[in-house]
Design an enzyme around this catalytic site. Structure first.
Site, short mmCIF file in Angstrom:
data_model
loop_
_atom_site.label_atom_id
_atom_site.label_comp_id
_atom_site.label_asym_id
_atom_site.label_seq_id
_atom_site.Cartn_x
_atom_site.Cartn_y
_atom_site.Cartn_z
N ASP A 19 48.67 48.13 39.24
CA ASP A 19 48.25 48.46 40.47
C ASP A 19 48.67 49.80 40.91
O ASP A 19 50.08 50.12 40.74
CB ASP A 19 48.45 47.34 41.60
N ASN A 51 40.52 38.46 45.57
CA ASN A 51 40.13 38.58 47.12
C ASN A 51 38.65 38.61 47.06
O ASN A 51 38.24 39.44 45.94
CB ASN A 51 40.85 39.82 47.65
N VAL A 91 38.12 46.78 46.61
CA VAL A 91 37.09 47.25 45.38
C VAL A 91 36.15 46.38 44.89
O VAL A 91 36.67 45.06 44.77
CB VAL A 91 38.13 47.78 44.14
N HIS A 124 38.24 41.42 40.41
CA HIS A 124 39.46 41.54 39.74
C HIS A 124 40.43 40.46 39.96
O HIS A 124 40.42 39.92 41.02
CB HIS A 124 40.06 43.06 39.90
N MET A 125 41.35 40.36 39.34
CA MET A 125 42.50 39.14 39.18
C MET A 125 43.79 40.05 39.38
O MET A 125 44.16 40.62 38.60
CB MET A 125 42.46 38.30 38.30
N HIS A 126 44.38 39.80 40.56
CA HIS A 126 45.78 40.45 40.80
C HIS A 126 46.77 39.51 39.96
O HIS A 126 46.76 38.04 40.08
CB HIS A 126 46.15 40.34 42.39
P1 5GP Z 1 41.69 44.48 46.39
O1 5GP Z 1 42.22 44.72 47.90
O2 5GP Z 1 40.17 44.91 46.13
O3 5GP Z 1 41.84 42.85 45.94
O4 5GP Z 1 42.63 44.98 45.45
C1 5GP Z 1 42.34 46.39 44.84
C2 5GP Z 1 43.57 47.06 44.40
O5 5GP Z 1 43.21 48.11 43.78
C3 5GP Z 1 44.65 47.15 45.65
O6 5GP Z 1 45.67 46.48 45.19
C4 5GP Z 1 44.64 48.65 45.11
O7 5GP Z 1 46.26 49.10 45.46
C5 5GP Z 1 44.32 48.89 43.73
N1 5GP Z 1 43.92 50.38 43.62
C6 5GP Z 1 43.16 51.02 44.35
N2 5GP Z 1 42.97 52.28 43.88
C7 5GP Z 1 43.32 52.46 42.67
C8 5GP Z 1 43.54 53.15 41.61
O8 5GP Z 1 42.97 54.32 41.62
N3 5GP Z 1 44.08 52.89 40.55
C9 5GP Z 1 44.77 51.74 40.49
N4 5GP Z 1 45.67 51.44 39.34
N5 5GP Z 1 44.66 50.66 41.27
C10 5GP Z 1 44.14 51.07 42.56
#
Ligand code: 5GP
Length: 113
Positions: free
Chosen positions: A29, A86, A95, A99-101
């Protein structure tokens, strides 16, 4: 619309990729919330958990399996880690490509902010 993660999969945007196969990619991330913060992403662009169908069951199953493999490789499997997904605005999904964190490397307390 092409998502950010599709651009990472297509190598149009750089990412620190830690795992890839024909169905799944995983990368660090960009704003890590813990010492280990990896995003495990199916290559199939599914916007949210609400958009899953039965035909995605096997693909979705690859996410925690891959996360666990990465946790082992990174040495955090035994001490423990958290995986989470999420869905939608109230969960803070930013995004819209599921995806899985994978979070670990320190104690992860609840509740989440
Ligand atoms: P969400 O909030 O949708 O569950 O998680 C999206 C994740 O994508 C966030 O933790 C954010 O930091 C990460 N993210 C956003 N833009 C980028 C990027 O350009 N590259 C990478 N590697 N992660 C990103």
């Amino acid at each position: 619309m092409t998502t950010l993660f599709e651009k990472i999969i297509a190598r149009e945007i750089p990412a620190d990729i830690v795992y890839e196969d024909d169905q799944v990619i995983a990368f660090n991330d960009i704003e890590p919330q813990a010492p280990v913060h990896v995003l495990v992403v199916p290559k199939k662009p599914i916007a949210t958990l609400n958009d899953l169908t039965d035909e995605d069951a096997a693909l979705l199953g690859r996410l925690p399996i891959t996360a666990a493999q990465i946790a082992k490789q990174l040495g955090i499997a035994e001490e423990g880690y958290r995986v989470l997904m999420n869905c939608g605005d109230n969960a803070g999904q930013t995004v819209y490509h599921i995806h899985m964190h994978l979070l670990g490397g320190r104690p992860l307390l609840l509740p989440l902010a």
